[in-house]
Design an enzyme around this catalytic site. Structure first.
Site, PDB file in Angstrom:
ATOM      1  N   THR A 150      -0.331  18.978 -16.897  1.00 34.27           N
ATOM      2  CA  THR A 150      -1.456  18.114 -17.268  1.00 34.27           C
ATOM      3  C   THR A 150      -1.020  16.661 -17.206  1.00 34.27           C
ATOM      4  O   THR A 150       0.091  16.343 -17.619  1.00 34.27           O
ATOM      5  CB  THR A 150      -1.883  18.409 -18.720  1.00 34.27           C
ATOM      6  OG1 THR A 150      -2.417  19.718 -18.746  1.00 34.27           O
ATOM      7  CG2 THR A 150      -2.892  17.414 -19.235  1.00 34.27           C
ATOM      8  N   ARG A 178     -11.768  29.527 -19.909  1.00 35.55           N
ATOM      9  CA  ARG A 178     -10.638  29.275 -20.811  1.00 35.55           C
ATOM     10  C   ARG A 178     -10.392  27.765 -20.991  1.00 35.55           C
ATOM     11  O   ARG A 178     -10.404  27.003 -20.040  1.00 35.55           O
ATOM     12  CB  ARG A 178      -9.390  29.949 -20.242  1.00 35.55           C
ATOM     13  CG  ARG A 178      -8.106  29.698 -21.043  1.00 35.55           C
ATOM     14  CD  ARG A 178      -7.275  28.620 -20.419  1.00 35.55           C
ATOM     15  NE  ARG A 178      -6.014  28.414 -21.108  1.00 35.55           N
ATOM     16  CZ  ARG A 178      -5.299  27.301 -20.999  1.00 35.55           C
ATOM     17  NH1 ARG A 178      -5.709  26.313 -20.236  1.00 35.55           N
ATOM     18  NH2 ARG A 178      -4.170  27.170 -21.643  1.00 35.55           N
ATOM     19  N   GLY A 180      -7.646  24.935 -22.733  1.00 38.17           N
ATOM     20  CA  GLY A 180      -6.335  24.758 -23.358  1.00 38.17           C
ATOM     21  C   GLY A 180      -6.402  23.621 -24.349  1.00 38.17           C
ATOM     22  O   GLY A 180      -7.470  23.267 -24.863  1.00 38.17           O
ATOM     23  N   ASP A 181      -5.257  23.009 -24.601  1.00 41.79           N
ATOM     24  CA  ASP A 181      -5.189  21.917 -25.573  1.00 41.79           C
ATOM     25  C   ASP A 181      -5.695  20.587 -25.016  1.00 41.79           C
ATOM     26  O   ASP A 181      -6.087  19.706 -25.777  1.00 41.79           O
ATOM     27  CB  ASP A 181      -3.729  21.710 -25.996  1.00 41.79           C
ATOM     28  CG  ASP A 181      -2.860  21.351 -24.796  1.00 41.79           C
ATOM     29  OD1 ASP A 181      -2.852  22.135 -23.824  1.00 41.79           O
ATOM     30  OD2 ASP A 181      -2.228  20.277 -24.799  1.00 41.79           O
ATOM     31  N   THR A 201       1.706  18.118 -22.828  1.00 40.35           N
ATOM     32  CA  THR A 201       1.535  18.988 -21.671  1.00 40.35           C
ATOM     33  C   THR A 201       2.332  20.249 -21.963  1.00 40.35           C
ATOM     34  O   THR A 201       3.356  20.201 -22.641  1.00 40.35           O
ATOM     35  CB  THR A 201       1.985  18.298 -20.364  1.00 40.35           C
ATOM     36  OG1 THR A 201       1.918  19.249 -19.295  1.00 40.35           O
ATOM     37  CG2 THR A 201       3.395  17.742 -20.442  1.00 40.35           C
ATOM     38  N   GLY A 202       1.839  21.364 -21.473  1.00 37.11           N
ATOM     39  CA  GLY A 202       2.533  22.620 -21.749  1.00 37.11           C
ATOM     40  C   GLY A 202       1.551  23.756 -21.910  1.00 37.11           C
ATOM     41  O   GLY A 202       0.415  23.679 -21.436  1.00 37.11           O
ATOM     42  N   GLY A 204      -1.132  25.412 -23.488  1.00 36.98           N
ATOM     43  CA  GLY A 204      -2.169  24.994 -24.423  1.00 36.98           C
ATOM     44  C   GLY A 204      -2.318  25.903 -25.626  1.00 36.98           C
ATOM     45  O   GLY A 204      -2.516  25.441 -26.751  1.00 36.98           O
TER      46      GLY A 204
HETATM   47  C1  SD4 Z   1      -3.413  23.808 -20.668  1.00 40.18           C
HETATM   48  N1  SD4 Z   1      -1.877  22.145 -21.468  1.00 40.18           N
HETATM   49  O1  SD4 Z   1      -4.492  23.958 -20.113  1.00 40.18           O
HETATM   50  C2  SD4 Z   1      -2.618  22.588 -20.326  1.00 40.18           C
HETATM   51  C3  SD4 Z   1      -1.769  22.864 -19.141  1.00 40.18           C
HETATM   52  C4  SD4 Z   1      -0.590  21.958 -19.026  1.00 40.18           C
HETATM   53  O2  SD4 Z   1       1.511  21.537 -18.309  1.00 40.18           O
HETATM   54  O3  SD4 Z   1      -0.454  20.935 -19.570  1.00 40.18           O
HETATM   55  N2  SD4 Z   1       0.411  22.294 -18.399  1.00 40.18           N
HETATM   56  O4  SD4 Z   1      -2.949  24.621 -21.458  1.00 40.18           O
END
Ligand code: SD4
Length: 320
Positions: A150, A178, A180-181, A201-202, A204
Site C-alpha cells: 500500500t 474485502r 483491509g486497514d 502497510t502490511g 490489513g
Molecule cells: C491491505 N494493508 O489491504 C493493505 C495491503 C498492504 O502492503 O498494505 N500491503 O490489507
C-alpha cells in the site's frame, strides 16, 4: 519547514513532485493528493491504482483514504471499481459533513456524480499476474496473499498543516468486497497537526487489530519521538499477536511529527520508504528488523533503486 514520508520505493516519483509543491508553499493536502495520484497512475506498481492486482474474481477493487490533521476531516473509499484516482474521491469525501466513508457501488455513484475520471483499471500485465497465480495455486498450496504494497504518506507543509493518505488494491486474490486497514482511519492512517501522523502497510487483517497508526500518534502525543513511537508500537503489537495467536502478519509503519522529525518500524526483512524534507531531497531508505526486533535503516543504493524499477518494468509472461 516541510516534510513528507511515504511507504515503499514506489512513492519516490510522487514524493519528488510533491516536494516541489511544498517548496513553493503548497498546502499539505494538495501535495499529498498529487503524490498519491502519481503512484496510482503508474501501471508498473501492481498494488496501487492503475495496474493494481485484482481480487479472486479478477476485478480490481481499490481502497483509499485521506485525513486532514487540522480539522480531523476524514474521507474514505473501499472496493471501488473503474475510477482512475481513488485518492481524489476520498479527499472529496473528506469535505462532506457526513457520509465520509463509502464503499462499492455507493462510492462509485458518488464519484460519477462528482465527475471523477472513469478508467478500466485492470491492465494486461495484471491479468497475466492473475493467471499465473491461479496456475500456481492449482499446482501447489501457496498463500495467495503476496505482492501487496500500500502507498501511505504523511505530509507537513510550511504552514504546519499536516495530512495523511493511503491508496491500495489491497491483498492480491482477496475476496470480492474485502477491505483491509488502508481505508480505515486509525489503522491504515491517522494524523493530527498538533502532534503528527502515521501510516501502515502490511496485512490489513492484523494491522486493524492494533489500530496501530492511531497508537503511534498517541505515543507521539505522550512525548515519544516518531522513531520511538514506531518502534514501540510495532514491536509490542507484533509480540502481542505472536503471544496470543502464534503469528503476526507483515506490518510496516511510517510516521512524522509536526516538527518534520520522522520514524519507521517494520517486522519484515526489507521495507523501503521515502523521506523528503526542506533539508533533504526525496531519499529512498531500506529498513529491516534486527535480531532484537529493533528497526534499523540505511539509504538505498543506486543499484537497489534501479533494480527495483527494472523488476517492476520487466515484461510479464504467462507461465507454462
Ligand atoms: C491491505 N494493508 O489491504 C493493505 C495491503 C498492504 O502492503 O498494505 N500491503 O490489507
Amino acid at each position: 519547514m516541510y516534510g513528507m514520508i511515504a511507504t515503499w520505493r514506489m512513492a519516490l516519483e510522487g514524493v519528488e513532485a510533491a516536494s516541489e509543491l511544498l517548496k513553493a508553499d503548497a498546502d499539505a493536502g494538495d501535495a499529498l493528493e498529487k503524490a498519491i495520484a502519481c503512484v496510482e497512475d503508474c501501471e508498473f506498481y501492481k498494488s496501487v491504482g492503475y495496474g493494481g492486482l485484482p481480487n479472486e474474481e479478477m476485478e480490481v477493487e481499490l481502497d483509499a483514504a485521506f485525513m486532514d490533521g487540522n480539522t480531523l476531516d476524514i474521507g474514505c473509499v473501499g472496493a471501488v471499481k473503474d475510477f482512475a484516482n481513488p485518492i481524489r474521491i476520498a479527499r472529496q469525501l473528506s469535505k462532506e459533513e457526513v457520509n465520509n466513508f463509502l464503499v462499492g457501488r455507493g462510492a462509485e455513484k458518488y464519484a460519477q456524480r462528482h465527475g471523477f475520471e472513469r478508467k478500466n483499471m485492470l491492465t494486461e500485465r495484471a491479468k497475466i499476474h492473475y493467471q499465473n497465480r491461479v496456475k500456481e495455486l492449482s499446482q501447489q498450496q501457496l498463500k495467495p496473499y503476496t505482492g501487496h504494497d500500500t502507498v501511505g504518506m504523511v505530509c507537513l507543509d510550511a504552514n504546519a498543516h499536516m495530512c495523511a493518505a493511503t491508496s491500495t488494491s489491497g491483498l492480491f486474490m482477496k475476496r470480492s468486497g474485502r477491505l483491509g486497514d488502508s481505508p480505515v482511519i486509525g489503522s491504515g492512517l491517522y494524523v493530527d497537526s498538533q502532534v503528527g501522523g502515521a501510516s501502515a502497510t502490511g496485512l490489513g487483517e492484523d494491522v486493524m487489530k492494533g489500530c496501530i497508526s492511531y497508537e503511534i500518534v498517541r505515543l507521539m502525543k505522550e512525548g515519544k519521538t516518531p522513531q520511538e513511537a514506531c518502534d514501540w508500537a510495532v514491536r509490542s503489537f507484533d509480540a502481542e499477536l505472536r503471544k496470543r495467536r502464534g503469528q503476526a502478519g507483515d506490518m510496516s509503519l511510517i510516521a512524522m511529527n509536526n516538527q518534520g522529525e520522522w520514524g519507521v518500524a517494520t517486522n519484515i526483512d526489507t521495507f523501503s520508504f521515502v523521506v523528503a524534507t526542506a533539508q533533504q531531497p526525496a531519499t529512498v531508505y531500506l529498513a529491516k528488523r534486527d535480531a532484537q526486533g529493533k528497526t534499523t535503516y540505511e539509504k538505498a543504493s543506486k543499484e537497489w533503486i534501479e533494480e527495483y524499477v527494472q523488476t517492476r518494468k520487466a515484461p510479464a509472461k504467462l507461465k507454462e
